[in-house]
Design an enzyme around this catalytic site. Sequence first.
Site, PDB file in Angstrom:
ATOM      1  CE1 TYR A  24      -3.903  -2.191   0.288  1.00  0.00           C
ATOM      2  CE2 TYR A  24      -2.648  -3.300   2.009  1.00  0.00           C
ATOM      3  CZ  TYR A  24      -3.724  -3.265   1.132  1.00  0.00           C
ATOM      4  OH  TYR A  24      -4.613  -4.307   1.110  1.00  0.00           O
ATOM      5  CG  HIS A  29      -7.247   4.792   1.384  1.00  0.00           C
ATOM      6  ND1 HIS A  29      -8.021   5.930   1.569  1.00  0.00           N
ATOM      7  CD2 HIS A  29      -8.058   3.755   1.760  1.00  0.00           C
ATOM      8  CE1 HIS A  29      -9.220   5.597   2.020  1.00  0.00           C
ATOM      9  NE2 HIS A  29      -9.268   4.290   2.152  1.00  0.00           N
ATOM     10  CG  ASN A  76     -12.585   0.530   5.999  1.00  0.00           C
ATOM     11  OD1 ASN A  76     -12.109   1.549   5.516  1.00  0.00           O
ATOM     12  ND2 ASN A  76     -13.282  -0.325   5.285  1.00  0.00           N
ATOM     13  CG  ASP A 101      -7.422   9.248   1.645  1.00  0.00           C
ATOM     14  OD1 ASP A 101      -7.342   8.757   2.788  1.00  0.00           O
ATOM     15  OD2 ASP A 101      -8.319   8.920   0.851  1.00  0.00           O
ATOM     16  CG  ASN A 122     -15.485   3.601   4.789  1.00  0.00           C
ATOM     17  OD1 ASN A 122     -16.575   4.115   5.020  1.00  0.00           O
ATOM     18  ND2 ASN A 122     -15.293   2.784   3.773  1.00  0.00           N
TER      19      ASN A 122
END
Length: 197
Positions: A24, A29, A76, A101, A122
Amino acid sequence: MFFKKQSAGAEWLVAGLGNPGKKYEGTRHNAGFDALDFLARRWNAPTPRVKFEGLCCQAAVNGHKVVLLKPQTFMNLSGRSIAAAAAFYKIDPARVVVLCDDVTQSPGRVRIRPSGSAGGHNGLKDIIARLDSQDFVRVRLGVGEKPNPEYDLADWVLGRLSGADRKAFESRLEDVAQAVELILDGKLPEAQNRYNR
């Protein structure tokens, strides 16, 4: 969640949101992780330790004792880590600053707000639920809108900023740092006036 008077251990909690793991790194994100890394370098923060289901350390910033936190719970569930740290250090939600973000703004734009709804994010939604408060500062970092309405949002935020967009994002990190320092000094309206553009 009930918060007692803040302890002498720390005055502020600054958290950057993202997803853990190499897969990631550099994604939209993870803008909050990238911004927090920049702050940690600027403030000469020590190597973080695993604590509160996150990577955590403390730094002295202009006379303020600040906890820096990168939740490792995945986006989340960010609130689980942040609420645990805030409770441990007895930090009121109003002294929590969240870097994240924002897909509603173009790369290079920054929006600072003292409170508000999750706005479809989220990570923010979970923080609001776990702190039982919307009254924490959020510094939202533009990563660009989806190219078209049909484009899957999850695919978009897990894609990487590249080229001009990455440059535009990184060009604002110094401003983000200065804005956070103003917030720590109790000058949030000044930070908004200077950097919300």
